[in-house]
Every structure is written in C-alpha cells, then in structure tokens.
Design a protein around this motif. Sequence first.
Motif, mmCIF file in Angstrom:
data_model
loop_
_atom_site.group_PDB
_atom_site.id
_atom_site.type_symbol
_atom_site.label_atom_id
_atom_site.label_comp_id
_atom_site.label_asym_id
_atom_site.label_seq_id
_atom_site.Cartn_x
_atom_site.Cartn_y
_atom_site.Cartn_z
ATOM 1 N N ALA A 194 0.835 -1.201 0.000
ATOM 2 C CA ALA A 194 0.000 0.000 0.000
ATOM 3 C C ALA A 194 0.872 1.255 0.000
ATOM 4 N N PHE A 195 1.946 1.240 0.791
ATOM 5 C CA PHE A 195 2.852 2.385 0.821
ATOM 6 C C PHE A 195 3.522 2.574 -0.540
ATOM 7 N N TYR A 242 3.381 5.853 -2.810
ATOM 8 C CA TYR A 242 4.645 6.477 -3.198
ATOM 9 C C TYR A 242 4.733 6.619 -4.710
ATOM 10 N N ARG A 243 4.460 5.552 -5.438
ATOM 11 C CA ARG A 243 4.525 5.597 -6.911
ATOM 12 C C ARG A 243 3.538 6.601 -7.495
ATOM 13 N N TRP A 286 5.416 6.996 6.213
ATOM 14 C CA TRP A 286 5.701 5.626 6.646
ATOM 15 C C TRP A 286 5.570 5.504 8.166
ATOM 16 N N ARG A 287 6.135 6.467 8.864
ATOM 17 C CA ARG A 287 6.095 6.431 10.332
ATOM 18 C C ARG A 287 4.682 6.623 10.881
ATOM 19 N N ARG A 341 -6.232 6.660 3.029
ATOM 20 C CA ARG A 341 -5.995 5.821 1.847
ATOM 21 C C ARG A 341 -6.779 6.320 0.630
ATOM 22 N N ALA A 342 -7.947 6.897 0.845
ATOM 23 C CA ALA A 342 -8.787 7.333 -0.282
ATOM 24 C C ALA A 342 -8.167 8.531 -1.005
ATOM 25 N N GLU A 343 -7.743 9.536 -0.272
ATOM 26 C CA GLU A 343 -7.153 10.752 -0.852
ATOM 27 C C GLU A 343 -5.900 11.131 -0.074
#
Length: 185
Positions: free
Chosen positions: A6-7, A11-12, A43-44, A51-53
Amino acid sequence: MGRDEAFRDIYREHYNAVYRYAWRRVGPDAAHDVAAEVFLIAWRRWETVPRAEPLPWLYGVGRGVVRNHQRAEHRGLMLEARLMVERDQPGRDLADRAAERNSVVNAWQSLGETDREVLALVGWEGLDIPSAAKVMRCSVAAFTARLYRAKRRLRTALDRQDRAAEDMPHQPAVPARMGLEERCV
C-alpha cells in the motif's frame, strides 16, 4: 494488501506531485530531500494516512517540512537577483529583468506565510478549494476566505511595487502587473 504494498502504491502514485510541491518551494537542490522526508513521515505515521485521498495529507506534511527551507530560498533569490544586476550592469535588459523579478519576489515575500501557501496550493499545485482546505486543515469556507484575502493582499503589494517604481527618479518604472512568465525570466 499489506502495508508495504500500500505504501509503495501511494509512493509511486504521488511522489512526483510531492516532489513538484517541494521543488516550487525550496528549489531543485532540496526538493528530493523534502519529498523523501514527507514519505518517511508517511511511513512512520501510516495509520493516519488517508488511503482514499492521500495527496492533500502529503501536501500538509510537506508544508511543515518546507517551512524551514523557505527563508533560505528567499535569501538565495535575492542574492541571485543582486548578482545579476552587478554582473551585467551595462545591459539595461538584464537589469530590467532583475528589477522585475525583484519586484515580484518583494511582493510575494511581503505576504504572510499563510497567504503564500494558500496562493501556492491553488496556483502552483493546481488543487481545487476542497483539497487545498484539507492541506491547510480548515473548512472550505475558511479556505475560500483566506484565498480571497491572499489575492487581495498580493494585488495590493504589486500595486505598491508599481507606485514605488514610478516614484524613483531616473529609474524606469517596472509594471508589477506583467505576467509572471515575463517577470521571472
């Protein structure tokens, strides 16, 4: 989907936008570092990343990271303009362009940090008002009012620059209302 995947997806999808956000505020030398710090914080604080926006949240974090770089950026721009004038004093075109750039920088720097950020979120980042309001952590109505006031203050600062240029003896007046593309050549 796990946290790592998910991260990676966020990121991409959003690294380039965060990098451009940072680049426009701190320049190319520090933009990668700012973007990296934004994603390190994401990340921290993974549990708080929406997650949506995620982009408005990332911009909000970026805003905090960028604050320390803004004063150094301003000093660099002022030094660059001063060096251009000193180096190319005989050429009026370069001197005029430096004066125009200095006029815009001075008008921009005369604004408060919040006014600059509000204008940058809409003008540079291209966010709509609801997304920009999320970045600023305020309501849409409050952001709309801030945007209106920021535009009015910038207009006043540019007008003040115009009047100051017109009042200077033996100096060509540099109209502050020129397009930014023409001013920041």
